[in-house]
Design a protein around this motif. Structure first.
Motif, mmCIF file in Angstrom:
data_model
loop_
_atom_site.group_PDB
_atom_site.id
_atom_site.type_symbol
_atom_site.label_atom_id
_atom_site.label_comp_id
_atom_site.label_asym_id
_atom_site.label_seq_id
_atom_site.Cartn_x
_atom_site.Cartn_y
_atom_site.Cartn_z
ATOM 1 N N HIS A 1 26.437 -59.059 -64.800
ATOM 2 C CA HIS A 1 27.315 -59.404 -65.925
ATOM 3 C C HIS A 1 28.723 -59.818 -65.493
ATOM 4 C CE1 HIS A 1 24.189 -58.045 -68.571
ATOM 5 N NE2 HIS A 1 24.280 -56.799 -68.179
ATOM 6 N N ALA B 1 13.610 -53.718 -74.819
ATOM 7 C CA ALA B 1 14.622 -52.899 -75.486
ATOM 8 C C ALA B 1 14.519 -51.445 -75.027
ATOM 9 C CB ALA B 1 14.450 -52.998 -76.998
ATOM 10 N N ARG B 2 15.658 -50.826 -74.721
ATOM 11 C CA ARG B 2 15.682 -49.458 -74.223
ATOM 12 C C ARG B 2 16.693 -48.575 -74.951
ATOM 13 N NH1 ARG B 2 13.563 -49.102 -68.783
ATOM 14 N NH2 ARG B 2 12.886 -51.137 -68.030
ATOM 15 N N GLY B 3 17.403 -49.112 -75.930
ATOM 16 C CA GLY B 3 18.525 -48.377 -76.484
ATOM 17 C C GLY B 3 18.347 -47.781 -77.861
ATOM 18 N N GLN B 4 17.118 -47.609 -78.306
ATOM 19 C CA GLN B 4 16.915 -47.108 -79.665
ATOM 20 C C GLN B 4 17.595 -45.755 -79.897
ATOM 21 O OE1 GLN B 4 12.832 -47.001 -80.898
ATOM 22 N NE2 GLN B 4 13.282 -46.146 -82.904
ATOM 23 N N GLN C 1 20.126 -44.561 -77.967
ATOM 24 C CA GLN C 1 21.406 -44.537 -77.254
ATOM 25 C C GLN C 1 22.540 -44.928 -78.204
ATOM 26 O OE1 GLN C 1 21.573 -43.344 -74.328
ATOM 27 N NE2 GLN C 1 19.426 -43.413 -73.704
ATOM 28 N N ASP D 1 25.350 -46.635 -77.491
ATOM 29 C CA ASP D 1 25.877 -47.969 -77.225
ATOM 30 C C ASP D 1 25.164 -48.561 -76.017
ATOM 31 O OD1 ASP D 1 27.150 -46.867 -74.899
ATOM 32 O OD2 ASP D 1 28.825 -46.233 -76.161
ATOM 33 N N SER D 2 25.453 -49.838 -75.758
ATOM 34 C CA SER D 2 24.745 -50.519 -74.662
ATOM 35 C C SER D 2 25.113 -49.955 -73.296
ATOM 36 C CB SER D 2 25.033 -52.026 -74.709
ATOM 37 O OG SER D 2 26.418 -52.274 -74.585
ATOM 38 N N GLU D 3 26.336 -49.448 -73.147
ATOM 39 C CA GLU D 3 26.737 -48.860 -71.867
ATOM 40 C C GLU D 3 25.863 -47.652 -71.533
ATOM 41 O OE1 GLU D 3 28.500 -48.968 -68.372
ATOM 42 O OE2 GLU D 3 28.963 -50.397 -69.974
ATOM 43 N N VAL E 1 22.818 -47.302 -72.279
ATOM 44 C CA VAL E 1 21.510 -47.785 -71.825
ATOM 45 C C VAL E 1 21.504 -47.923 -70.309
ATOM 46 C CG1 VAL E 1 19.872 -49.701 -71.920
ATOM 47 C CG2 VAL E 1 21.067 -48.985 -74.001
ATOM 48 N N TYR E 2 22.567 -48.471 -69.761
ATOM 49 C CA TYR E 2 22.641 -48.657 -68.310
ATOM 50 C C TYR E 2 22.831 -47.333 -67.580
ATOM 51 C CZ TYR E 2 22.785 -53.699 -68.911
ATOM 52 O OH TYR E 2 22.447 -54.995 -69.216
ATOM 53 N N ASN F 1 19.501 -45.702 -67.461
ATOM 54 C CA ASN F 1 18.509 -46.509 -66.746
ATOM 55 C C ASN F 1 19.178 -47.209 -65.563
ATOM 56 O OD1 ASN F 1 15.956 -46.646 -68.726
ATOM 57 N ND2 ASN F 1 17.808 -46.803 -69.972
#
Length: 200
Positions: free
Chosen positions: A40, A76-79, A81, A83-85, A87-88, A91
């Protein structure tokens, strides 16, 4: 001493030049692709970038982030979570499964007597280092506008957006940005005189 040497060898990221975006992983006579070292973290649309050995100048026309393996799309992995941060953080393997690439169109190269605003004889080498140009290189490269046909040769509207983004950045590097934009606008008008719809 041995421990210190081992640590230095196992941490190449800490020793590399922080100004480098990444390395060329695909190249042709007209454009090249940079695989960025950090996910990113690419270069904004219209940024002037350069490679080393030989020094080839190009303008960013697209930035993509996708799976390392084209056959495996991200899921998709953040259901659950916040926020998106997060998720990382939950994972950490994603940093190794995804990649950010910068796609740039070649607009010139540096020779013994300065910049040349036409395609180089050969494209950059694979694994050549690439970095965003500083203000001085941007100002010096845009003293002439002979690169504009190379930028405008792509398909609109993308080529037009890239050209406009580059000219805005270049104008900011000049002491008289208004005069630069007027001169650039006049040259674009000349080049697109047979396509008034696109020019407008």
């Amino acid at each position: 001493a041995v421990a210190g040497r081992s640590k230095a060898l196992s941490s190449p990221v800490e020793s590399h030049d922080p100004s480098r975006l990444g390395e060329v992983v695909e190249a042709s006579s007209a454009e090249f692709t940079i695989h960025c070292y950090q996910l990113h973290v690419g270069a904004p649309l219209g940024t002037l970038v350069r490679t080393d050995g030989p020094e080839i100048m190009a303008v960013v026309r697209n930035v993509t982030t996708a799976s390392i393996d084209p056959a495996r799309r991200p899921v998709a992995r953040g259901q659950d979570q916040p926020d998106s941060e997060a998720v990382y953080q939950s994972n950490p393997q994603l940093e190794k499964l995804l990649r950010t690439e910068v796609h740039a169109i070649i607009v010139g190269h540096r020779g013994d007597n300065g910049f040349h605003q036409y395609l180089p004889a050969l494209p950059p080498r694979i694994h050549a280092f690439a970095r965003a140009c500083g203000v001085d290189d941007l100002r010096d490269f845009t003293q002439r506008l002979e690169f504009l046909p190379l930028l405008l040769q792509g398909q609109p509207p993308l080529a037009d957006e890239v050209t406009a983004a580059f000219l805005r950045q270049a104008a900011a590097a000049h002491s008289d940005s208004e005069s630069f934009l007027v001169a650039a606008g006049q040259e674009v008008a000349r080049l697109l005189s047979n396509d008034l719809r696109r020019l407008n």
